[in-house]
Design a protein around this motif. Structure first.
Motif: not given
Ligand code: IPE
Ligand code: IPE
Ligand code: MG
Length: 243
Positions: A156-159, A161-163
């Motif tokens: 979810x964090x990666x999502x 951050x747009x990664x």
């Protein structure tokens, strides 16, 4: 296991063990439950060394679940003391672990555990990080659901951050953010003490694991029992959904 038996089989790469039955073992001998946990820690050492000598690559030992905090404070305290003593001893016996090539890895949430237990664990992890013969996962404050939740939060964090694009998330991404990232799933899961459930153990990784149960209480579990489980496993026909 005899050399002949060993030559005729393909060993499981990864074995998970639910070390259960310590309390009942103690009760049946008129001892305190904590005595059972102490005896269980000795069995852990024996089985761990034996598995390394056999040539198993990964062993995961379930020692304390995220649900075990429900137990009386006195029992939890006694279990944490056993972890401390074990970790001190393992750190002191560095040369023996080195000889065997054991690499220790904590799987479980560090948050919630006493900080001195975490420190000892990190010392052991660092001290054995370059060993290659066998990886020993110690599942302490471990829960399968909690581990999956941890993975989802990372993704979810990666999502956020747009990664990562949600539609590109794969099963491999979920596996890669579990505590067992990079390791093969357990081929075989052993549960002694006559219980027939996973109790939140490796629920993601166990999708195609073979199960082996025994009525023996964990403190009485011997290398012969491990042999039995492995030899039985070798005769299973794993189909993974195929024919
Ligand atoms: C496993 O043995 C050790 C831990 C869960 C910490 P138990 O303490 O669950 O033993 P039983 O199942 O009560 O006999
Ligand atoms: C599973 O045993 C956890 C460990 C062995 C560490 P439990 O004794 O906690 O499991 P339940 O409560 O019988 O399912
Ligand atoms: Mg139990």
């Amino acid at each position: 296991m005899t050399e002949e038996q060993k030559n005729g089989i393909i060993l499981p790469r990864h074995i998970g063990v639910i070390m259960d039955g310590n309390g009942r073992w103690a009760k049946s001998r008129g001892l305190e439950r904590s005595e059972g946990n102490r005896a269980g820690a000795n069995t852990f050492r024996t089985i761990c060394n034996y598995a390394a000598d056999l040539g198993i690559e990964y062993m995961t030992f379930y020692a304390f679940s995220t649900e075990n905090w429900k137990r009386p404070a006195k029992e939890v305290r006694a279990i944490m003391k056993i972890f401390r003593d074990y970790l001190d001893e393992a750190n002191e016996r560095e040369s023996e672990n080195e000889q065997r090539g054991l690499r220790f890895h904590l799987i479980g949430e560090k948050k919630g555990l006493p900080s001195d237990v975490v420190e000892r664990m990190e010392t052991l992890e660092k001290g054995t990080a370059d060993k290659k013969v066998m990886t020993v996962n110690l599942a302490i404050n471990y829960g399968g659901r909690d581990e999956i939740l941890h993975s989802f939060k990372e993704l979810a964090k990666q999502v956020k951050d747009g990664k990562l694009n949600p539609k590109d998330i794969t099963q491999e991404d979920i596996s890669a953010n579990l505590f067992t990232a990079g390791q093969p799933d357990p081929d075989l899961i052993i549960r002694p003490s006559g219980e027939y459930r996973l109790s939140n153990f490796m629920i993601w990784q166990a999708a195609y694991s073979e199960f082996w149960y025994s009525d023996v209480m964990w403190p009485d579990f011997t290398p012969d029992d491990l042999d039995k489980a492995i030899l039985d496993f070798c005769h299973r026909n794993r189909r993974f959904g195929g024919i």
